[in-house]
Design an enzyme around this catalytic site. Structure first.
Site, PDB file in Angstrom:
ATOM      1  N   ASP A 233      52.901  10.035  39.835  1.00  0.00           N
ATOM      2  CA  ASP A 233      53.630  10.043  38.556  1.00  0.00           C
ATOM      3  C   ASP A 233      52.600   9.879  37.432  1.00  0.00           C
ATOM      4  O   ASP A 233      51.454  10.270  37.610  1.00  0.00           O
ATOM      5  CB  ASP A 233      54.706   8.941  38.565  1.00  0.00           C
ATOM      6  N   HIS A 256      51.079  12.930  36.818  1.00  0.00           N
ATOM      7  CA  HIS A 256      51.850  13.593  35.763  1.00  0.00           C
ATOM      8  C   HIS A 256      51.155  13.521  34.406  1.00  0.00           C
ATOM      9  O   HIS A 256      51.723  13.909  33.404  1.00  0.00           O
ATOM     10  CB  HIS A 256      53.258  13.013  35.682  1.00  0.00           C
TER      11      HIS A 256
END
Ligand SMILES: *[C@@H]1O[C@H](CO)[C@@H](O)[C@H](O)[C@H]1NC(C)=O
Ligand SMILES: *[C@@H]1O[C@H](CO)[C@@H](O)[C@H](O)[C@H]1NC(C)=O
Length: 423
Positions: A233, A256
């Site tokens: 993430d 991310h």
């Protein structure tokens, strides 16, 4: 008769001597142990009964070592190298502790994988709270053994813990260590001030769900640098209540990207200001530098600088998304987190999907976006930059050209921002 007597005397002497000697041993050992403890204020978990065999539950030994270290200013709690310590959820609470404790982590700490160790669920696995000056340093590893949580077969609690969380502390340093395979977020700071994170490694697979690298919330004066962050993430996520945050010389990927947000979920108010991300590389990430807010929030994000950002094979290097919706049903609302003063300087490299994507709120446009020395080349798609309700200025020509940024500031921004964005 005479020989018997001599033998008996010898026997008695040997017994007396050995009893005396063993007593002497025990006394001096005890005395030595006490002296060592008092003078050096070092507390090794092995001396508190930790086995370090990777199977035995060492939680109690860590609690006891902490209780001892906590009482002495500038003490050191030692987790030695060469051992693997299995710890259940544990809180190193500092409400009554002295200043300047060092948690010297050279060994490995692992989390249990059996459901029974987690009860009905907990927000974090290893917690440090209410400390004034706390340092975690060393060459050690914290391993959440998260794979059992990532493809949760239903036995483990729904709430996935953060691996290492600091709460309500001032003067926190984390350096040297590796945090890997977290159940969820690897390292979190909530309600902390004066935080330094450097020379650390965070590592979990790019497809491990919600395994953020470093998560900041309600924290001020935070510096994160010289670190390698790879996870499933956001490498760094800056949440509400954060200001004066500096991230530099960080390598991010997989992951991310580096994000401010998400902010304003469920109509909440979010305030983030004074964030600088510089001299950072991102490789093989979803976004590069991103701001994401939900519809319906309030508050503001302002004075943000992204500079010297090198991207390679990043889907969307520059993103502002005010329509963020992480699954579920989201609809458009009139209220939004106000976004202003967002500066991009020297952002270079290759992208996979969109070079620049600014999706700002209809009711509250983004204002004061500046782009300076942007050079992004497609490695696959050749989408052009996208802007929606985004106002600002090009300081230099950009590559690809950005024609969609509107000049000046929107009239609605002024009216709405005074109402909603006070922080
Ligand atoms: C942000 O930075 C400005 C100028 O550097 C400073 O005046 C302001 O107090 C800072 N804001 C916060 C919330 O610390
Ligand atoms: C929300 O607003 C945006 C911008 O006007 C629009 O593109 C989008 O379709 C809207 N979404 C919904 C669910 O109405």
């Amino acid at each position: 008769m005479k020989t018997m007597n001599i033998n008996t005397i010898t026997f008695i002497i040997v017994i007396v001597l050995s009893v005396w000697y063993s007593n002497f041993e025990r006394c001096s050992a005890t005395r030595g142990w006490r002296t060592l403890k008092a003078s050096s204020s070092t507390f090794n978990v092995l001396d508190f009964g930790a086995k370090g065999d990777g199977h035995t539950d060492d939680t109690k030994a860590f609690e006891d070592a902490w209780a001892a270290a906590c009482k002495i200013e500038a003490s050191t709690m030692v987790v030695p190298s060469g051992s693997v310590f299995l710890l259940k959820p544990i809180s190193f609470s500092g409400s009554n502790c002295e200043l300047n404790i060092v948690f010297q982590l050279d060994g490995k700490i692992i989390a249990p994988t059996s459901a029974s160790a987690w009860g009905s669920g907990t927000l974090q696995w290893l917690e440090f709270t209410k400390l004034n000056k706390i340092t975690i340093k060393g060459k050690g590893v914290i391993d959440g053994q998260g794979s059992v949580w990532w493809d949760n077969t239903g036995k483990l609690p729904k709430t996935k813990p953060t691996a290492l969380r600091f709460y309500g502390s001032n003067g926190v340093t984390v350096t040297g260590v590796t945090i890997q395979n977290s159940q969820q977020t690897h390292l979190k700071f909530d309600t902390c001030t004066n935080v330094q994170v450097f020379d650390i490694t965070i590592s979990s697979p790019g497809d491990s769900p919600n395994t953020d690298g470093i998560h900041l919330q309600n924290s001020q004066d935070v510096v994160i640098y010289s670190s390698t962050l790879g996870c499933g993430d956001d490498c760094v996520s800056v949440q509400t209540g954060c200001s004066n945050i500096l991230v530099h010389n960080v390598n991010c990927g997989p992951g991310h990207g580096i994000s401010i947000g998400s902010l304003g979920k469920m109509n909440t108010k979010a305030c983030v200001s004074n964030v600088t991300v510089r001299d950072t590389t991102l490789h093989n990430t979803l976004t590069g530098v991103r701001i994401k807010t939900w519809q319906g929030g309030s508050g503001s994000v302002n004075n943000i600088m992204f500079s010297n950002i090198q991207v390679s094979d990043v889907e969307t290097p520059i993103t502002i998304d005010q329509y963020y919706c992480d699954g579920g049903k989201c609809h458009n609302e009139t209220s939004a987190v106000a976004i202003s003063g967002i500066h991009y300087v020297n952002v270079k490299g290759t992208y996979i999907k969109d070079p620049i994507y600014f999706a700002c709120s209809d009711s509250l446009p983004c204002v004061g976006i500046t782009l300076d020395t942007i050079k992004l080349e497609p490695s696959q798609s050749s989408n052009v930059p996208f802007c929606w309700e985004a106002y600002g200025e090009l300081k230099t020509q950009t590559e690809p050209p950005v024609d969609c940024l509107q000049k000046g500031s929107s009239s609605s921004a002024g009216i709405m921002s005074s109402k909603q964005s006070s922080c």
